[in-house]
Write a protein that holds these residues in place. Structure first.
Motif, mmCIF file in Angstrom:
data_model
loop_
_atom_site.group_PDB
_atom_site.id
_atom_site.type_symbol
_atom_site.label_atom_id
_atom_site.label_comp_id
_atom_site.label_asym_id
_atom_site.label_seq_id
_atom_site.Cartn_x
_atom_site.Cartn_y
_atom_site.Cartn_z
ATOM 1 N N SER A 61 0.845 -1.198 -0.107
ATOM 2 C CA SER A 61 0.211 0.020 0.089
ATOM 3 C C SER A 61 0.680 1.186 0.095
ATOM 4 C CB SER A 61 -0.957 -0.013 1.282
ATOM 5 O OG SER A 61 -1.952 0.813 1.241
ATOM 6 N N LYS A 62 2.100 1.234 0.820
ATOM 7 C CA LYS A 62 2.960 2.309 0.749
ATOM 8 C C LYS A 62 3.585 2.648 -0.603
ATOM 9 C CE LYS A 62 4.441 2.165 5.526
ATOM 10 N NZ LYS A 62 5.754 1.630 6.502
ATOM 11 N N VAL A 63 4.041 1.279 -0.864
ATOM 12 C CA VAL A 63 4.849 1.457 -2.499
ATOM 13 C C VAL A 63 3.978 2.389 -3.498
ATOM 14 C CG1 VAL A 63 5.772 0.216 -4.132
ATOM 15 C CG2 VAL A 63 6.593 -0.034 -1.802
ATOM 16 N N VAL A 64 2.629 1.713 -3.447
ATOM 17 C CA VAL A 64 1.680 2.039 -4.431
ATOM 18 C C VAL A 64 1.375 3.642 -4.122
ATOM 19 C CG1 VAL A 64 -0.582 1.837 -5.310
ATOM 20 C CG2 VAL A 64 0.449 -0.042 -4.997
ATOM 21 N N PHE A 65 1.015 3.850 -2.935
ATOM 22 C CA PHE A 65 0.972 5.617 -2.769
ATOM 23 C C PHE A 65 2.134 6.268 -3.231
ATOM 24 C CE2 PHE A 65 0.365 8.977 0.179
ATOM 25 C CZ PHE A 65 -0.907 9.455 -0.278
ATOM 26 N N ALA A 66 3.138 5.668 -2.913
ATOM 27 C CA ALA A 66 4.442 6.677 -3.357
ATOM 28 C C ALA A 66 4.591 6.704 -4.976
ATOM 29 C CB ALA A 66 5.803 6.021 -2.471
ATOM 30 N N HIS A 67 4.412 5.678 -5.758
ATOM 31 C CA HIS A 67 4.735 5.722 -7.095
ATOM 32 C C HIS A 67 3.715 5.407 -7.863
ATOM 33 C CE1 HIS A 67 9.067 5.172 -5.796
ATOM 34 N NE2 HIS A 67 8.579 4.291 -4.616
ATOM 35 N N TYR B 237 -6.949 -0.163 8.200
ATOM 36 C CA TYR B 237 -7.150 -0.836 6.959
ATOM 37 C C TYR B 237 -6.211 -0.534 5.943
ATOM 38 C CZ TYR B 237 -8.621 3.981 5.768
ATOM 39 O OH TYR B 237 -8.672 5.425 5.780
ATOM 40 N N TYR B 238 -5.832 -1.327 5.013
ATOM 41 C CA TYR B 238 -4.750 -0.827 3.847
ATOM 42 C C TYR B 238 -5.623 -0.775 2.416
ATOM 43 C CZ TYR B 238 -1.796 -2.065 7.765
ATOM 44 O OH TYR B 238 -1.321 -2.248 9.097
ATOM 45 N N LEU B 239 -5.232 0.050 1.760
ATOM 46 C CA LEU B 239 -5.694 0.104 0.393
ATOM 47 C C LEU B 239 -4.690 -0.252 -0.558
ATOM 48 C CD1 LEU B 239 -7.934 3.434 0.817
ATOM 49 C CD2 LEU B 239 -8.749 1.064 1.261
ATOM 50 N N LYS B 240 -5.344 -0.717 -1.872
ATOM 51 C CA LYS B 240 -4.476 -0.918 -3.046
ATOM 52 C C LYS B 240 -5.302 -1.154 -4.236
ATOM 53 C CE LYS B 240 -3.391 -5.283 -4.320
ATOM 54 N NZ LYS B 240 -4.255 -5.386 -5.170
ATOM 55 N N SER C 256 -6.761 -1.639 -13.063
ATOM 56 C CA SER C 256 -5.812 -0.257 -13.269
ATOM 57 C C SER C 256 -5.835 0.807 -12.467
ATOM 58 C CB SER C 256 -5.953 -0.143 -14.950
ATOM 59 O OG SER C 256 -7.113 -0.044 -15.031
ATOM 60 N N GLY C 257 -6.690 1.196 -11.836
ATOM 61 C CA GLY C 257 -7.195 2.296 -10.846
ATOM 62 C C GLY C 257 -7.712 3.428 -11.618
ATOM 63 N N GLY C 258 -7.615 4.795 -11.279
ATOM 64 C CA GLY C 258 -8.085 5.711 -11.874
ATOM 65 C C GLY C 258 -9.567 5.874 -11.545
ATOM 66 N N GLY C 259 -10.016 5.204 -10.820
ATOM 67 C CA GLY C 259 -11.526 5.103 -10.501
ATOM 68 C C GLY C 259 -11.844 3.845 -10.275
ATOM 69 N N GLY C 260 -13.374 3.578 -10.352
ATOM 70 C CA GLY C 260 -13.840 2.173 -10.034
ATOM 71 C C GLY C 260 -13.700 1.906 -8.708
ATOM 72 N N TYR C 261 -13.457 0.757 -8.313
ATOM 73 C CA TYR C 261 -13.239 0.203 -7.056
ATOM 74 C C TYR C 261 -11.865 0.120 -6.655
ATOM 75 C CZ TYR C 261 -17.866 -2.157 -7.111
ATOM 76 O OH TYR C 261 -19.204 -2.256 -6.946
ATOM 77 N N ILE C 262 -11.505 0.455 -5.277
ATOM 78 C CA ILE C 262 -10.620 0.225 -4.675
ATOM 79 C C ILE C 262 -10.388 -1.015 -3.661
ATOM 80 C CG2 ILE C 262 -8.809 1.350 -2.967
ATOM 81 C CD1 ILE C 262 -10.003 4.214 -4.172
ATOM 82 N N LEU C 263 -9.343 -1.652 -3.636
ATOM 83 C CA LEU C 263 -9.414 -2.901 -2.807
ATOM 84 C C LEU C 263 -8.874 -2.500 -1.343
ATOM 85 C CD1 LEU C 263 -7.947 -6.091 -4.528
ATOM 86 C CD2 LEU C 263 -10.147 -5.877 -3.204
#
Length: 308
Positions: free
Chosen positions: A242-248, A270-273, A277-284
């Motif tokens: 989650s940290k890596v995705v948030f940073a990069h 909680y942790y999100l990922k 592909s992201g950009g909208g829709g659902y976040i896990l």
């Protein structure tokens, strides 16, 4: 006519990494589904879907017949007769709406199709994945073929590498406090622009190094932990991911959710990922205490996918 149901899918782990040959784990998500249907008078969404099928038919006409061939005459006849894809799967949400459609069309119209009932060797799985990749590229510009494969087989699938995929046994759900959940961003994401951003980032050596050394290694560790039921270790690795995705991968996270994402990492509620592909829709989301996560995220719509 009414075709069989095909379900949504969730890529639990592996978004973007599988483009670069890391591991991935996809599971069917039976809350959303779709089927091919026909009506005499098309209107609204059904009409739009029918028009989309006409374009898909034109695309399939030009597909390499060495990969797959279809009974195109019957397909065209059915489209002309008012066929559409009746689906509850939200589009642009990262849960495989086009994958279920591709699986439906293959199931109904492919010649010499590989069926779910036969012995699915690795070669057959790879052949299906190649077929689905070629078909689904109509929707995304470039597709791994995994979404339709997951939808078609309705089994969890473990991606070890591009040439090594297998059905996966995942631990059965428990009625525990922990959960994997979907967080609704209430905005549609488009796959192609997100993948283009990723491909541009890949030109940067530092980003490539981060992907191999951090993103891929945390993803692979998460998958191993999840499959073996190592929950404590799983949450440590999900936090790191989650940290890596948030940073990069910030451009792939809707800006309205940057604070929410960070909040999860800081509080450990909680942790999100990314989901797809992201950009909208659902976040896990992953949490060891779903009630606590629900309280922290009370302003948002959540759906449980899996219980620990």
């Amino acid at each position: 006519m009414k075709g069989p149901l095909f379900y949504a899918k969730i890529l639990l782990f592996g978004e973007y990494g599988i483009i670069k040959d890391s591991k991935g784990l996809a599971i069917p998500y039976n809350s959303y589904k779709g089927a091919l249907k026909s009506v005499a008078n098309l209107s609204g969404e059904a009409k739009k879907s029918n028009e989309n099928l006409v374009k898909f038919y034109e695309y399939l006409k030009d597909l390499d017949t060495n990969i797959v061939s279809f009974d195109l005459d019957r397909f065209k006849q059915d489209i002309d007769g008012g066929m559409y894809f009746d689906s509850s799967i939200p589009q642009g949400y990262g849960v495989g709406s086009s994958g279920a459609l591709v699986a439906s069309v293959y199931d109904q119209y492919a010649n010499d199709k590989i069926t779910v009932l036969e012995n699915l060797t690795r070669d057959k799985l790879l052949k299906l994945k190649d077929i689905f990749s070629a078909m689904e590229s109509f929707f995304h510009g470039k597709s791994s073929g995994l979404d339709p494969l997951n939808s078609y087989l309705s089994l969890p699938i473990l991606i070890n590498s591009k040439t090594n995929i297998e059905p996966a046994g995942i631990p059965s759900q428990k009625e525990g406090k922990g959960a994997v959940f979907l967080l609704d961003s209430e905005q549609v994401g488009e796959t192609e622009p997100m993948v283009n951003i990723f491909m541009n980032k890949m030109k940067n050596e530092g980003f490539r190094r981060m992907l191999n050394e951090e993103f891929v290694s945390y993803t692979d560790a998460c998958i191993d932990d999840f499959l073996h039921g190592n929950i404590k270790s799983l949450f440590g690795n999900v936090k790191n991911l989650s940290k890596v995705v948030f940073a990069h991968f910030k451009p792939m996270i809707p800006s309205a959710f940057h604070k929410v994402w960070e909040q999860g990492i800081l509080t450990n509620d909680y942790y999100l990922k990314l989901c797809g592909s992201g950009g909208g829709g659902y976040i896990l989301g992953f949490t060891q205490d779903y009630d606590k996560a629900k309280e922290s995220l009370k302003d948002y719509k959540l759906e449980v996918v899996y219980r620990f």
